[in-house]
Design an enzyme around this catalytic site. Sequence first.
Site, PDB file in Angstrom:
ATOM      1  N   LYS A 143      39.068  17.809   0.952  1.00 27.09           N
ATOM      2  CA  LYS A 143      40.166  18.275   1.788  1.00 27.09           C
ATOM      3  C   LYS A 143      40.863  17.036   2.322  1.00 27.09           C
ATOM      4  O   LYS A 143      40.370  15.934   2.105  1.00 27.09           O
ATOM      5  CB  LYS A 143      39.670  19.149   2.943  1.00 27.09           C
ATOM      6  CG  LYS A 143      38.471  18.544   3.683  1.00 27.09           C
ATOM      7  CD  LYS A 143      37.882  19.493   4.699  1.00 27.09           C
ATOM      8  CE  LYS A 143      37.111  20.632   4.100  1.00 27.09           C
ATOM      9  NZ  LYS A 143      37.696  21.940   4.335  1.00 27.09           N
ATOM     10  N   LYS A 186      38.220  17.333  10.680  1.00 24.54           N
ATOM     11  CA  LYS A 186      37.505  17.906   9.537  1.00 24.54           C
ATOM     12  C   LYS A 186      36.119  17.279   9.360  1.00 24.54           C
ATOM     13  O   LYS A 186      35.312  17.731   8.554  1.00 24.54           O
ATOM     14  CB  LYS A 186      38.330  17.749   8.267  1.00 24.54           C
ATOM     15  CG  LYS A 186      39.597  18.617   8.255  1.00 24.54           C
ATOM     16  CD  LYS A 186      40.413  18.387   6.986  1.00 24.54           C
ATOM     17  CE  LYS A 186      41.713  19.172   6.930  1.00 24.54           C
ATOM     18  NZ  LYS A 186      41.553  20.550   6.426  1.00 24.54           N
ATOM     19  N   LYS A 237      38.191  29.119  -1.965  1.00 27.56           N
ATOM     20  CA  LYS A 237      38.150  28.777  -3.399  1.00 27.56           C
ATOM     21  C   LYS A 237      36.717  28.486  -3.827  1.00 27.56           C
ATOM     22  O   LYS A 237      36.267  28.910  -4.895  1.00 27.56           O
ATOM     23  CB  LYS A 237      39.005  27.543  -3.670  1.00 27.56           C
ATOM     24  CG  LYS A 237      40.473  27.686  -3.315  1.00 27.56           C
ATOM     25  CD  LYS A 237      41.157  26.303  -3.338  1.00 27.56           C
ATOM     26  CE  LYS A 237      42.489  26.332  -2.630  1.00 27.56           C
ATOM     27  NZ  LYS A 237      42.986  24.976  -2.304  1.00 27.56           N
TER      28      LYS A 237
END
Length: 797
Positions: free
Chosen positions: A534, A540, A646
């Site tokens: 990502k 994150k 995903k």
Amino acid sequence: MFSNKQEFQQAFLKRLEMLCGKPFKESTKNDHFLTLGQMIREHVSSNWIHTKEKYRTSQEKQVYYLSIEFLLGRLLRHNLMNLGIEELVEGGLQELGVDLEELEEIESDAGLGNGGLGRLAACFLDSLSSLNLPGHGCGIRYRHGLFEQKFVDGYQVELPEQWLRYGQVWEIRKTDLAVEVPFWGEIESYFENNRLSFRHINAEVVTAVPYDLPVIGYHTDTVNTLRLWSAEPSPYPFYQDVMKYKRETEAISEFLYPDDTHDDGKILRLKQQYLLVSASIRSIIRSFRATHRPINELPNRIAIHINDTHPVMAIPELMRILLDEEKLGWEEAWDITTNTISYTNHTTLSEALEKWPVRLFKPLLPRIYMIIEEINRRFCEKLWEINPGDWDRIHNMSIIVNDEVKMAHLALVGSYSVNGVAQIHTDILKNREMNLFYQVFPEKFNNKTNGITHRRWLLKSNPKLSSLITSAIGTGWIQSPQELIKLTEFKEDKGFLDKLQSVKQENKERFSQRVFEQTGITIDPHSIFDVHVKRLHAYKRQLLNVLHIMHLYNRLKEDSSFRLYPRTFIFGAKASPGYYYAKKIIKLINTVAEKINGDPAVQDQLKVVFLENYRVSVAEELFPAADVSEQISTASKEASGTGNMKLMMNGALTVGTLDGANVEIKERVGLENIFIFGLTAEEVLHFYQKGGYHSMEYYHHDKKIRHVIDQLTNGYFPDVDDEFEPIYDSLLIQNDQYFVLRDFDSYVSIHKEVERKFKNRDQWIKMSLQNIAASGYFSSDRTIKEYADDIWKIKPV
Ligand SMILES: *Cc1c(COP(=O)(O)O)cnc(C)c1O
């Protein structure tokens, strides 16, 4: 066009000669790619024209999806698949000695986006067309998409991306549909029919030229349009310094901004935004006028959606057209505008909320600024009526305050629908970040949990898994992804589970081969593939992952009896070029990878691979091979995430915090099929409000934490000097605002659990199956149906 292999081959050879001016035996792969691309475009042209004609003659409402980013990736195989001619073409080419897979590799990713937001827009286009919904994309045709990333000595280096180098085969330039967009200049007022009117004089005019791309639905006749605008010098006006004007004009669509979380007050970015908005709205209104319907019917015919606040000037731009061109009164214009425009909020990170200094905004876009001032004046007046005397409230909600224009406030006031992108995100908007607006406009707020197109992210990118699924439950899931839930019937079917296991293993072997070819690193295809890909961002928490890897390595080095189930940690991430801290983390991951991969003593247990230039095509190769999906943002920070969906759809198990859509993944698979750890959003927000977290205590009280943190600065890594001091400082001096140390222990424990579960292969593969089965909900078909029904009120045509 062509209905069998022979016809295709003949057409291909003929076209190749015409296009490239050489016989087939002298042609290159590139010639083959261009030829095939042109044939596909021609193949869809009649459906494309037919779709446009249908929209023109039907009474149905259409939506225009405005987004500053569309992260499309490659289109060749996706288009062949959606057209249903993949097999025919692949077979036909094969007989000619042309390998379709090699042609695929020639295509550059259309990387007109940074990450999740742009990829969401691309998934939505696919779902709109595949569901036969009348919906079009409007964006910018950047000459250079997101930069190409290289690592040099472990540091990120950025190169300009060149997707247009070999010509874009999918697009059609529509010179005759160009529109003029004015910047700078002055606004002159005058009276006309007793009405105060305004005109823009001495403006610098830029020509916006549209390039249209066909958006082909899956096995349907619908071909919608993605219209990308390119900025060019206007042929009309005369400027003193023509070269300067040309340069400045072309600069507008030269580069995608490499950052979706900071806006450093750049005129250029503002110009990009207005170019997109003004060109799109003008062209929408032009086609509406061609229907000869009264203008007040606009909201019944057209919905305009803004993907985050970047296109929020759609609100004042539509007002400008209604006031200055249609000569409507303010109330009527406002009524039409606020019934036409809807808005998606993508973040609550304060650094990502757009604010523009008035001193830049007002001279660049004088009429738009005037209209925003008037919108704000009326809004503040309304607030005063509701809560007389409450100056604080007005100050906190005003669109213009402290010499800044707050774009999110404009979006909240000027649209009829405001949606968050996962339930927890919408709740935080309603109850915290946008609570003052929620009090005034409760009816506007709604949730639309993000989704991904299962056609690209499963059917196309994981053909082995797709065939296996089809062999079990039939093809219904391709049209109705929620049918994937039928797979749960196979959770005790040993034969099926073995096949599922083999598919994953084959995908891992194929990916290992790719990694070896590209990096020279050998990875063990039987190890756990632990994937963290990502954008690189502090929230994150790639840092948490890499500190954990350092900790595992320390254990292996300190205790010769300690064994780790073989694990391959795979990273992929671009950092914004100006994001100093993120680049330090990249360097740290590369440094740790070098140290571990270079240590023969741990080779059979631990590997770290940092993939260069992470993008859609890399993601498509990787996800089918993933075992573990790292979704470890500080709770409350990741609005939704879509990488999580995903990976789940490809059978990876999530290690995650209760953040964004992870919460809904957990609800769908059950706690026993996901690895949840760390602080909750409530707890994080509580700490932010009330204090009480002291990262230094974790450093002092937890030996394993102290060990890895000390290694950042004590010369443990050779040749990096004080390279990682900023990371040390952020964790200890600045009190670790992303709670990396607070969640460390919990993260270590959950990874032990991951190892334990993985060792029991039968149990793991069952968990994997449950994830695939429950992933249908996260198809963007579900998301788009919700937008269509609840927000846009559009129907299939
Ligand atoms: C899906 C996707 C993203 C978004 O990933 P998150 O994990 O949701 O941040 C970013 N980049 C690419 C190339 C993607 O395909």
